[in-house]
Design an enzyme around this catalytic site. Structure first.
Site, mmCIF file in Angstrom:
data_model
loop_
_atom_site.group_PDB
_atom_site.id
_atom_site.type_symbol
_atom_site.label_atom_id
_atom_site.label_comp_id
_atom_site.label_asym_id
_atom_site.label_seq_id
_atom_site.Cartn_x
_atom_site.Cartn_y
_atom_site.Cartn_z
ATOM 1 N N CYS A 264 -1.030 30.062 15.485
ATOM 2 C CA CYS A 264 -0.349 28.813 15.830
ATOM 3 C C CYS A 264 0.599 28.384 14.719
ATOM 4 O O CYS A 264 1.621 27.736 14.975
ATOM 5 C CB CYS A 264 -1.372 27.714 16.133
ATOM 6 S SG CYS A 264 -2.537 27.386 14.789
ATOM 7 N N HIS A 834 -4.958 23.146 13.444
ATOM 8 C CA HIS A 834 -4.118 23.666 14.521
ATOM 9 C C HIS A 834 -2.702 23.141 14.331
ATOM 10 O O HIS A 834 -2.488 21.971 13.978
ATOM 11 C CB HIS A 834 -4.673 23.233 15.873
ATOM 12 C CG HIS A 834 -3.911 23.792 17.045
ATOM 13 N ND1 HIS A 834 -3.748 25.151 17.256
ATOM 14 C CD2 HIS A 834 -3.236 23.174 18.059
ATOM 15 C CE1 HIS A 834 -3.029 25.345 18.346
ATOM 16 N NE2 HIS A 834 -2.705 24.166 18.838
#
Length: 909
Positions: A264, A834
């Site tokens: 990510c 994230h």
């Protein structure tokens, strides 16, 4: 063949141009064999020479040298039939030798002979180029014959001839012409090697010789598909999925990236960079193809630039909902080993690598010259800045420099001699600090001397650079216990990792450490022998039968929380210590009844297990048995840190008592792993005492649930409030004066030594696209933390005029105002997190939220959050210029449209 005589030109055949008058033989010889323009002249690389049949040339030579008027000696038209395989394809015979089969004539000599004698009807001239190979010129008699084919139909080939000096680009253009492919379409070439595999011909500017292409090799031309992919890279997908993808038509740029496993961070950086308008246009319009630098030793042979271009073309084709960046991930891992595998990484670190890689792959400077850094030396800033930027451009000139590079002014001042050094340095992004709180929240457990009170969990606010004494003062406000009656310890794996002194720094304590603060008597000390009470560290251990056939060996395993117990110096006896400990443990240890005590006494006597004696300090009797063996314990070996034991012990240890009932006492080392029965008065090591439990006795009298119980103080619910900060405050911090650290001193040319100089950075010029990195991750020798402070940043009109110190053009305020175009977000902490992206589409002006392969529209009021990590700003004059290019009919294009509220917006926060 027409007869030729005297100076009369031969009769021209029907359809042939009239030949020139033939000069006399001596003149012919002079023209053909002279060293300036004729056969004897030196060859030059790149020019054309012609092959002429040896027999014809010998006949002409006899004619002009001997002056024979015999018509049979007069040569007719130039006839090279003997040099060809046939008269259909006019393929040159193999193995022809100069001087035996043919002679070579310069272009001038060939044209003269053709004008005098003509060329046999239907024969093509045999023109060959001179190849200059490292200073040696030679005729390339046999050109390279390549088989050209398309990727879509490799069975159908076309033969084409090329010189070894011809560029690969000529091969590409020839293939485009042959297969009727428009030059506007992006194509690339593959060559089939001897092993049967295909290799890319990446650099089209090199020659066939440099590319090691040989006659007979198959060269395949591949054309990029409309969806931005290359046919050779398309994976086999299900027919239904492929059909659905083919039918998809969406907004260009609104395309997700598949998470390949902890990628990510890469997806976030790519989405931000993909939404920089001028950089994306540079790739979409194929301007990068002419600037690929394949010979830069600092670059990646153009592979990073090509891989990124593939991603951009796919994402902006409007034919994909999401794409899989596995080829790009492989390239990044190949050139930057830190990104190999699928570990978590920082999006800003990848962005830094990618910008540097793209710059070197697209650097227009093919050979970098050495440039010495220039110091101001009292010259005006304007002059030094221009010189510094010119020097930078002499080595670094790419679209990355054009788009992202600005200029710092760096001022260093020597603290000793006052020498001032001013330099101007380029930058690619600003890493700005966040205002850091000088307070720190620490969680501790307070253990009271009152055995009835459970340990209390407290959350204390202390100075970040404070000492252990500050921690005790903060706790005293909650408990009412004087700081002088507190001792602080780090507990790890049921033992004391370290017992702190009051003057030690709090920075040595990590957030993850288990800190216990023990109440001790005001007369106690663990280090001073002059106090009335002594503090003894206490461990809890349980005997475990070893897996031995004779059952004569016991293991000992630590359990529970250790204690720091104050014992009056005049009560330092085993019996007194036993009762003191029994009192301190009374909350979770049940006292035995009188019957149980008798049973225990009899058991002790029968077993012969007398309480061990602490060495010879108290003059123990020789009749006393030796100490019990302390065997290895799995609980002891499980710890990974070695305790710190630096506290001296008491100088006198009284004689132990006869027996104990619930547990036995044993002197151990600071690790709690081995007995220490022989103490000397000269030894300054602090004795640790272990309470050893028999499993049955522990099960009967020790309440484990109650022992592990604790209560939370009201302060545990306290949260240190962090007031939001403005982005401008972070930039102000970036430009403030700072003193260099000891690890990074500056060499003063005046003092001739390294100095901890003061340093100040100022902004001189700003780039078209400004990247601002918020330094949320703080790393020190003892601590790591993420700052989740809310940074308030404007979507539009971020004004840098107050920070740029270069004299400004007041007539163009847009040169200092920026609009936000992308944000890289980080959610979570240091160990896990994230990354996502907010980005404004350059075509529609609409903001979107990119979460790996998911893309959703959002409104502007959702962009600002505590997760913002890297900000991308575009200068307003650049946005206006790009708008003018897309809308040439508008003389005064409007500013980028605001994102209207939409009904299908995603709640990010």
């Amino acid at each position: 063949m027409a007869a030729v005589g005297g100076n009369s030109p031969p009769e021209a055949k029907d359809g042939e141009p009239q030949r020139e008058a033939i000069p006399d033989p001596d003149s012919q010889w002079g023209h053909i064999e002279n060293s300036d323009t004729g056969r004897a002249r030196r060859m030059r690389g790149g020019e054309s020479w012609f092959l002429v049949d040896q027999d014809w040339y010998k006949q002409w030579e006899v004619y002009v040298r001997e002056g024979d008027e015999d018509p049979s000696t007069i040569p007719g038209c130039i006839n090279n039939a003997k040099l060809f395989e046939d008269n259909i394809n006019w393929q040159l015979k193999k193995g022809l030798v100069e001087g035996e089969d043919y002679v070579l004539l310069s272009t001038t000599a060939w044209n003269l002979l053709v004008s005098w004698y003509g060329l046999e009807h239907g024969q093509p001239p045999i023109e060959r180029k001179v190849v200059d190979w490292r200073g040696i010129c030679e005729i390339e008699v046999y050109p390279v014959e390549l088989l050209l084919a398309q990727h879509s139909d490799m069975d159908k080939t076309h033969t084409a001839q090329f010189s070894q000096t011809d560029s690969i680009d000529l091969v590409l253009r020839t293939a485009q012409d042959q297969f009727v492919v428009s030059p506007q379409e992006e194509t690339r070439l593959w060559v089939k090697n001897a092993e049967g595999s295909f290799e890319r011909l990446c650099n089209t500017r090199v020659s066939l010789r440099d590319a090691s292409l040989k006659s007979g090799q198959l060269v395949v031309m591949e054309t990029r598909s409309k969806d931005g992919t290359w046919p050779s890279q398309q994976t086999r997908a299900a027919s239904s999925g492929a059909k659905e993808e083919e039918e998809f038509h969406g907004q260009p740029g609104i395309c997700g990236l598949t998470n390949l496993g902890n990628t990510c961070f890469m997806n976030s950086a790519l989405q931000c960079l993909s939404n920089v308008p001028q950089l994306t246009e540079y790739f979409l319009k194929n301007r990068y193809l002419d600037e690929l630098n394949f010979c830069n030793p600092l670059g990646m042979k153009g592979e990073i630039a090509e891989a990124y271009a593939d991603l951009v073309k796919q994402a902006w084709s409007g034919r994909h909902r999401s794409i899989v960046p596995n080829v790009f991930k492989t390239k990044v891992g190949h050139f930057a080993s830190q990104f190999l595998g699928y570990q978590q990484h920082d999006s800003q670190e990848l962005l830094s690598f990618l910008l540097d890689g793209l710059h070197e792959d697209l650097n227009r400077v093919k050979k970098k010259e050495y440039v010495e850094q220039c110091d101001a030396a009292g010259r005006p800033d304007q002059e030094v800045a221009v010189e510094a930027w010119q020097n930078h451009k002499r080595r670094n000139d790419s679209v990355i420099v054009d788009t992202f590079h600005g200029l710092f002014k760096s001022t260093l001042v020597c603290p000793d001699c006052g020498n001032v050094s001013v330099t101007f340095d380029p930058f690619c992004y600003l890493s700005v600090p966040l205002p850091v709180s000088h307070k720190r929240v620490m969680e501790v457990f307070f253990v009271s001397m009152d055995p009835r009170r459970k340990p209390e969990q407290h959350r204390l606010v202390v100075p970040k650079k404070g000492k252990i004494s500050d921690l005790c003062l903060a706790l005293a406000k909650h408990t009412g216990v004087s700081p002088e009656r507190m001792m602080v310890a780090d507990v790890f794996s049921h033992r004391f990792y370290k017992i702190f002194q009051l003057d030690e720094s709090l920075s040595t304590i990590l957030d993850r450490d288990d800190i216990f603060i023990y109440e001790v008597s005001g007369r106690s000390s663990i280090t001073e022998n002059t106090r009335e009470d002594v503090v003894i560290p206490i461990y809890l251990r349980e005997r475990t039968p070893a897996r031995d056939y004779n059952n004569s060996y016991y293991g000992l395993m630590l359990f529970g929380h250790p204690l720091l117990v104050s014992v009056p110096r005049d009560r330092l006896s085993w019996d007194a210590l036993y009762h003191i400990l029994l009192y301190r443990l009374s909350r979770y240890v049940t006292r035995p009844s009188s019957d149980d005590e008798d049973d225990g006494d009899e058991k002790d006597v029968e077993g012969g297990k007398n309480i061990p004696k602490p060495g010879n300090v108290a003059g123990g009797s020789s009749q006393d048995p030796g100490p019990e063996q302390a065997g290895p314990s799995s609980g002891v070996a499980g710890g990974s840190r070695a305790p710190t034991d630096s506290s001296p012990g008491p100088s006198h240890w009284p004689q132990r008592t006869r027996r104990k009932h619930l547990f036995t006492l044993q002197t151990v080392n600071s690790n709690g792993t081995s007995d220490r029965s022989n103490f000397n008065e000269d030894t300054q090591a602090q004795p640790y005492i272990a309470i050893d439990w028999d499993p049955e006795m522990k099960k009967r009298y020790y309440d484990e649930v109650e022992a592990e119980g604790y209560v939370k103080h009201d302060c545990v619910g306290y949260v240190l409030k962090k007031a939001p900060v403005r982005l401008q405050e972070c930039i102000e911090l970036f430009t403030t004066v700072e003193t260099l650290e000891k690890e990074n001193p500056w060499y003063c040319p005046n003092c001739k030594q390294h100095q901890l100089a003061t340093k100040k950075l100022d902004l001189w010029t700003l780039p078209e696209t400004l990247i601002i990195h918020l330094k949320r991750f703080s790393y020190t020798k003892f601590s790591r933390e993420k700052l989740d402070t809310l940074v308030e940043f404007p979507i539009r009109d971020l004004d840098f005029s107050e920070f740029v110190i270069k004299p400004q053009d007041e007539s163009a305020p847009e040169l200092y105002k920026y609009d936000l175009i992308a944000v890289s977000n980080h959610y979570g902490g240091l160990r896990d997190g994230h990354y996502t992206t907010f980005a404004c589409n350059k075509d529609s002006g609409q903001w979107h939220y990119f979460d790996d392969n998911s893309v959703s529209p959002v409104t502007e009021n959702q962009i600002e959050s505590k997760a913002a990590y890297v900000l991308f700003y575009q200068r307003q004059d650049v946005a206006r210029r790009l708008k003018t290019k897309t809308q040439p009919g508008q003389s005064n294009p409007p500013a980028p449209p605001a994102c209207d509220p939409i009904s299908e917006s995603m709640d990010i926060n």
